[in-house]
Design a protein around this motif. Structure first.
Motif, short mmCIF file in Angstrom:
data_model
loop_
_atom_site.label_atom_id
_atom_site.label_comp_id
_atom_site.label_asym_id
_atom_site.label_seq_id
_atom_site.Cartn_x
_atom_site.Cartn_y
_atom_site.Cartn_z
N LEU A 125 0.96 -1.21 0.05
CA LEU A 125 0.05 0.04 0.12
C LEU A 125 0.74 1.27 0.00
O LEU A 125 0.57 2.21 -0.59
CB LEU A 125 -0.80 -0.03 1.13
N ARG A 126 2.01 1.10 0.42
CA ARG A 126 2.71 2.38 0.64
C ARG A 126 3.49 2.61 -0.59
O ARG A 126 3.67 3.92 -1.00
CB ARG A 126 3.95 2.05 1.77
N ARG A 127 3.83 1.71 -1.35
CA ARG A 127 4.12 1.74 -2.89
C ARG A 127 2.96 2.28 -3.79
O ARG A 127 3.35 3.04 -4.62
CB ARG A 127 4.79 0.35 -3.30
N LEU A 129 -0.55 11.95 3.08
CA LEU A 129 -1.44 11.73 4.21
C LEU A 129 -2.01 10.34 4.27
O LEU A 129 -2.16 9.54 5.14
CB LEU A 129 -2.69 12.69 4.00
N LEU A 130 -2.55 9.82 3.00
CA LEU A 130 -3.11 8.33 2.96
C LEU A 130 -1.90 7.44 3.27
O LEU A 130 -2.16 6.42 3.84
CB LEU A 130 -3.76 8.12 1.50
N MET A 178 0.16 3.42 7.63
CA MET A 178 1.31 3.29 8.47
C MET A 178 0.71 3.33 10.17
O MET A 178 1.02 2.52 10.94
CB MET A 178 2.27 4.17 8.58
N ILE A 179 -0.17 4.34 10.18
CA ILE A 179 -1.01 4.30 11.61
C ILE A 179 -1.96 3.18 11.87
O ILE A 179 -1.89 2.69 13.15
CB ILE A 179 -1.76 5.70 11.84
N LEU A 201 9.42 -4.42 12.80
CA LEU A 201 10.96 -4.65 12.62
C LEU A 201 10.98 -4.90 10.94
O LEU A 201 12.03 -3.98 10.00
CB LEU A 201 11.17 -5.93 13.26
N ILE A 202 9.92 -5.55 10.11
CA ILE A 202 9.97 -5.57 8.89
C ILE A 202 10.06 -4.30 8.06
O ILE A 202 10.57 -3.83 7.11
CB ILE A 202 8.95 -6.49 8.30
N MET A 203 9.10 -3.25 8.59
CA MET A 203 8.97 -2.36 7.97
C MET A 203 9.95 -1.17 8.29
O MET A 203 10.46 0.02 7.60
CB MET A 203 7.59 -1.39 8.49
#
Length: 530
Positions: free
Chosen positions: A200-202, A209-210, A215-216, A242-244
């Motif tokens: 999702l971050r990619r 913001l999204l 992450m939150i 740890l992975i993130m």
């Protein structure tokens, strides 16, 4: 209305406690506990129950996730064996020792094991708050131990409560299955959540913001999914974090990272401080739930259990070290050895905190038969008392023990930072001609940038080599920085005055001010991430 009053009181308590701690050079968690205990004299606050779900679902995921994001995975890998032993075997032995003391003082074995499970795990947030002055390796081991041992304690707690209320049976296959589900299931959920989070971050790389909303949500999602399959929510959060910590630098853009770095430290600071205040309040409430004789017995139990916790930790740290030395004589193992004085410091850093409080408050009020859960108030009081004693007594003693230990100054962080800055800047200077040619950059801009990078490299090398303050490169950097900061202050005053004169709007002022703030923080070097 009480909810709003509680928010204001907790916020004010966190503010006052930290100010007093800094003023009188006392660890802020110690002051926050005292402030919470004083707030417990307010009847409306003392009589407001603290649901265990608040600690488990609101405090723990956020605090543990941030600890996981900011710890060193390299150090965890290097010291994995010791961390595993501390977070599993030591927890079980500590729970047994505390349960034996509680049973000797009159508790049945079921409630005694519940108390033992509650006080057995150390607390990651307390370690992070009170042990930051220790060498990096030692802090990493303590934090990693605290992050993982919660899963062991919660399995022991679940067994003890289940047996007491008549829902569980004790057998080796059953206990082994519970531990396998807790650790295996928790780790699997953590990996799955981290994979989805990274994807999702990619996908949202241009949506600052999204992306940070994702992450939150990550720690809460990991904890919830693990609990739904009766695995360790704590371990799921830790593994995901740890992975993130390894993935995030490659998939998150600078804007999103700056926004996250502004949010997470503030959020964890407030939650951590509020949690220490609530422990103090809970101690007041638990004390009033006991009569005079029970309160005296509970105070004796607090002292006896604290002695057992410290003794078990010291005995395990020294015994396991000699056992490992006897069984593993590899050269690389010898390099990991630490001094006895350093081991004493680790023994004094076994603080209890959030998980212990959550476990105690999670004790059910009634048995399957409808009878009250035996000695529940006693368990809550002793657990709260142990948290207070370990944080106050060990927190006050730790600085003196650190001075006595005469630990060598840890220069590894400075050395590695010097290496990274030097190689990164040298690589950039070397790549500059080719990058400029590819982009068709004007030669004057190339020369200007080359001079700036070479000046920065000179400053980095001077600092890394321990140059005197009057070194020409350092003096040039100081004068340049001071002048730039003065110019930034002048520009800020100008745009603010334009806003005050109504020549520009606030919507114009804000982005200009943000840009100036970023430049000021970069030049002053005041931005730090723990």
């Amino acid at each position: 209305m009480l909810g709003l009053e509680l928010v204001v009181l907790l916020g004010a308590a966190v503010l006052v406690g930290n100010i007093l701690g800094q003023r009188y050079r006392i660890a802020p968690p110690v002051v926050l506990l005292i402030v919470g205990w004083l707030l417990g004299f307010i009847p409306a606050l003392r009589e407001t129950p603290l649901p265990p779900e608040v600690v488990l679902l609101l405090f723990l995921p956020v605090l543990l996730y941030w600890e996981s994001l900011t710890t060193s995975l390299r150090e965890i890998r290097t010291n994995l064996r010791g961390i595993v032993l501390l977070s599993t075997l030591l927890v079980i032995l500590t729970a047994w020792g505390a349960a034996a003391v509680a049973h000797a003082l009159g508790l049945a074995w079921g409630p005694a094991w519940v108390l033992g499970a509650a006080v057995a795990p150390t607390d990651a947030t307390a370690v992070g708050a009170l042990a930051r002055t220790l060498p990096r390796r030692q802090v990493t081991i303590l934090r990693a131990e605290s992050l993982v041992n919660d899963g062991t304690a919660l399995v022991v707690y679940g067994l003890a409560v289940g047996i007491t209320v008549g829902e569980e049976h004790l057998s080796v296959p059953h206990v082994g299955g519970l531990f396998l589900l807790a650790y295996g299931g928790g780790a699997a959920v953590g990996v799955a959540v981290a994979l989805v989070n990274g994807y999702l971050r990619r996908l949202l790389v241009d949506e600052t913001l999204l992306g940070n909303v994702v992450m939150i949500l990550a720690p809460f999602t990991a904890y919830l999914l693990a609990e739904l399959i009766e695995a360790s929510g704590v371990l799921a959060v830790v593994v995901s974090g740890l992975i993130m910590s390894q993935v995030a630098p490659r998939v998150i853009r600078a804007e999103a990272r700056r926004q996250a770095m502004a949010f997470w430290p503030l959020a964890t600071f407030l939650l951590n401080g509020a949690l220490f205040v609530l422990v103090g309040v809970e101690l007041q409430s638990a004390a009033r739930g006991l009569n005079g004789a029970d309160r005296t017995q509970a105070l004796i139990a607090v002292g006896a259990v604290c002695v057992v916790l410290v003794a078990a930790r010291f005995a395990f740290l020294f015994a396991s070290a000699y056992l490992i030395r006897a069984l593993d004589r590899r050269p690389q193992q010898r390099e990991l050895r630490i001094s006895h004085r350093s081991r004493v410091v680790s023994g004094m850093a076994g603080f209890r905190g959030a998980v212990s409080l959550a476990v105690a408050l999670s004790v059910p009020t009634v048995l399957d038969s409808g009878q009250p859960f035996p000695d529940r108030d006693f368990i809550v009081f002793v657990t709260s008392g142990v948290i207070v004693v370990t944080l106050v007594a060990q927190g006050l003693l730790l600085p003196g023990v650190v001075r006595w230990a005469r630990l060598p100054h840890d220069t590894s962080v400075e050395e590695e930072r010097f290496l990274a800055e030097t190689l990164a800047t040298e690589g950039a200077i070397k790549a500059l001609p080719q990058l400029a040619a590819d982009l068709g950059t004007d030669p004057k801009a190339v020369e200007w940038l080359r001079q700036e990078y070479e000046a920065h490299l000179s400053v980095v090398r001077a600092r890394g080599n321990g140059a005197a303050p009057d070194d020409p490169a350092l003096l040039h950097s100081q004068h340049y920085t001071a002048l730039r900061l003065a110019l930034i202050a002048h520009k800020r005053a100008t745009v603010v005055q334009l806003r005050d004169d109504r020549r520009i709007d606030d919507t114009v002022l804000r982005p200009l001010q943000a840009a100036l703030d970023i430049e000021e923080v970069r030049l002053s070097g005041r931005e730090q991430v723990d």
